[in-house]
Design a protein around this motif. Sequence first.
Motif, PDB file in Angstrom:
ATOM      1  N   PHE A  96       0.859  -1.189   0.000  1.00 36.27           N
ATOM      2  CA  PHE A  96       0.000   0.000   0.000  1.00 36.27           C
ATOM      3  C   PHE A  96       0.893   1.236   0.000  1.00 36.27           C
ATOM      4  N   LEU A  97       0.692   2.130  -0.983  1.00 36.69           N
ATOM      5  CA  LEU A  97       1.511   3.342  -1.089  1.00 36.69           C
ATOM      6  C   LEU A  97       0.692   4.564  -0.699  1.00 36.69           C
ATOM      7  N   MET A  98       1.295   5.456   0.087  1.00 31.88           N
ATOM      8  CA  MET A  98       0.562   6.657   0.479  1.00 31.88           C
ATOM      9  C   MET A  98       1.377   7.907   0.157  1.00 31.88           C
ATOM     10  N   HIS A  99       0.702   8.828  -0.520  1.00 35.87           N
ATOM     11  CA  HIS A  99       1.324  10.026  -1.090  1.00 35.87           C
ATOM     12  C   HIS A  99       1.594  11.126  -0.054  1.00 35.87           C
ATOM     13  N   GLY A 100       2.206  12.206  -0.510  1.00 35.22           N
ATOM     14  CA  GLY A 100       2.556  13.341   0.351  1.00 35.22           C
ATOM     15  C   GLY A 100       1.537  14.468   0.311  1.00 35.22           C
ATOM     16  N   LEU A 101       1.904  15.570   0.965  1.00 34.23           N
ATOM     17  CA  LEU A 101       1.022  16.741   1.067  1.00 34.23           C
ATOM     18  C   LEU A 101       0.777  17.352  -0.319  1.00 34.23           C
ATOM     19  N   PHE A 157     -10.363  19.283   8.292  1.00 33.05           N
ATOM     20  CA  PHE A 157      -9.544  18.121   8.677  1.00 33.05           C
ATOM     21  C   PHE A 157      -8.076  18.433   8.456  1.00 33.05           C
ATOM     22  N   SER A 158      -7.231  17.704   9.174  1.00 32.71           N
ATOM     23  CA  SER A 158      -5.787  17.783   8.949  1.00 32.71           C
ATOM     24  C   SER A 158      -5.306  16.359   8.673  1.00 32.71           C
ATOM     25  N   TRP A 159      -3.988  16.145   8.732  1.00 30.38           N
ATOM     26  CA  TRP A 159      -3.505  14.765   8.550  1.00 30.38           C
ATOM     27  C   TRP A 159      -3.827  13.895   9.763  1.00 30.38           C
ATOM     28  N   ASP A 160      -4.364  14.465  10.824  1.00 28.30           N
ATOM     29  CA  ASP A 160      -4.841  13.639  11.941  1.00 28.30           C
ATOM     30  C   ASP A 160      -5.984  12.752  11.465  1.00 28.30           C
ATOM     31  N   PHE A 312      -1.673  22.150   6.380  1.00 26.97           N
ATOM     32  CA  PHE A 312      -0.530  23.060   6.496  1.00 26.97           C
ATOM     33  C   PHE A 312      -0.438  23.606   7.917  1.00 26.97           C
ATOM     34  N   ALA A 313      -1.606  24.009   8.459  1.00 26.56           N
ATOM     35  CA  ALA A 313      -1.624  24.595   9.801  1.00 26.56           C
ATOM     36  C   ALA A 313      -1.089  23.597  10.827  1.00 26.56           C
ATOM     37  N   HIS A 314      -1.454  22.312  10.669  1.00 32.06           N
ATOM     38  CA  HIS A 314      -1.006  21.299  11.631  1.00 32.06           C
ATOM     39  C   HIS A 314       0.519  21.134  11.578  1.00 32.06           C
TER      40      HIS A 314
END
Length: 422
Positions: A96-101, A157-160, A312-314
């Motif tokens: 499973f591959l997960m991308h960046g921001l 939402f954030s990356w949380d 970004f804020a997180h």
Amino acid sequence: MLLITVFLSFAALVSSGHSPHSAYIEELVRNNAFGVRISDNVMEDACLDLADLVRKYNYPFEEHSVTTEDGYILGLHRIPHGRDSHNVAGDKPVVFLMHGLMTSSSDHVIMGPGNGLAYILAEEGYDVWMGNARGNYFSRNHRTLNPDDQRSGFWHFSWDEIGNRDLPAMIDYALQHTGKSALHYIGFSQGTTSFFVMASLRPEYNQKIISMHALAPVAYMEYSRNPLFNFLAPYAYDLEALARLIGLGEVFPNSEIFTIIGKNFCNDEAITQPICSSIVFFIAGFNENQHNATMLPVILGHTPAGAAIRQFAHYGQSITNKDFRRYDHGLLENMLIYGSIIPPRYDLSQITAPVFLHYSDSDPLADTADVDRLYRGLGRPMGKFRVPQATFSHVDFLWGIDAKTLVYDRVIRYMQIMEILN
Ligand SMILES: *[C@@H]1O[C@H](CO)[C@@H](O)[C@H](O)[C@H]1NC(C)=O
């Protein structure tokens, strides 16, 4: 202030999609049946949508849809087998591959067969699944909330949430679909942050991971040297207040504008190409010798893919508070959500999946001191691997000319070892 203005005006660009061209694609597929390893037509690859781009090089591509427990509808992509080797469908280990921001599953294919991590893994015999975080081009969808209404709550939402909700939903789907009980996980940048969130908040998911490979690992950001992030960090709260005021939760949505800029100003004949390279370097670290400027139109044809301003804020908060904590909503809301005034730390000791960190000396977003601190905190650290090239930088883990020999080959070797041990 100028930067913020530029930043927000980019954000205001309207998103639009690509369209499929099936008969033409069939023609291309016949021409690319075997062996093609580099992009044979940069301008064309910049304009094709992702499914057509993969199919053009004669790889199978599947699109799946997953709904999270909080209603986000995510696009999950799959390359189930290779083209030149391991080219029949069947029982294969799942990765499973997960991308960046700001990016998407396109991260792992746009550099083309022979270079893109997804193709390389498919050729090595893996069943490759690629996630898309809520809010990006492929996951801009919800059961009830409207992403085009910036006040609907869709963008809150954030990356949380990406780690806590999206990753578990997508991983469970991939496992269920393939009948497996565990998979390998490879994340890049925010794709590592969100993994650390998932594995600490929902520790039961650690058992579903055969091995985790963090490319350019980002958790602590105390020593971050990225000029854009560091400039924005003091505004980690104000920035969002400002964005909310003008009704904006989404930044850098996928847009035809970037494709047009890429094709016209960043191609090999354009005198403005060095400016394009400079912008990429500014955002993601300077490294001339891994950068293939010829590919800029393809990169801009598929990137950026959109994100919430809270992501970004997180990160800005991580720089400011020098810690790896849940999103800071402000005192009152923190009290309601977390039961404490200060957001809790992510407990890294809960991460009992075997984790391999792949980092580099010149990565401005994953400083070696921050990577060391992360490594010391992990529940089951397996190894810390420095890329043997001093100038190797952040995006080089995805788009570097030598990413395969300097990074991917080692990742695959350790995946194979972990399968034997598993
Ligand atoms: C850069 O990309 C172009 C187009 O795919 C390719 O022809 C060229 O070989 C690449 N350069 C290097 C150094 O890999």
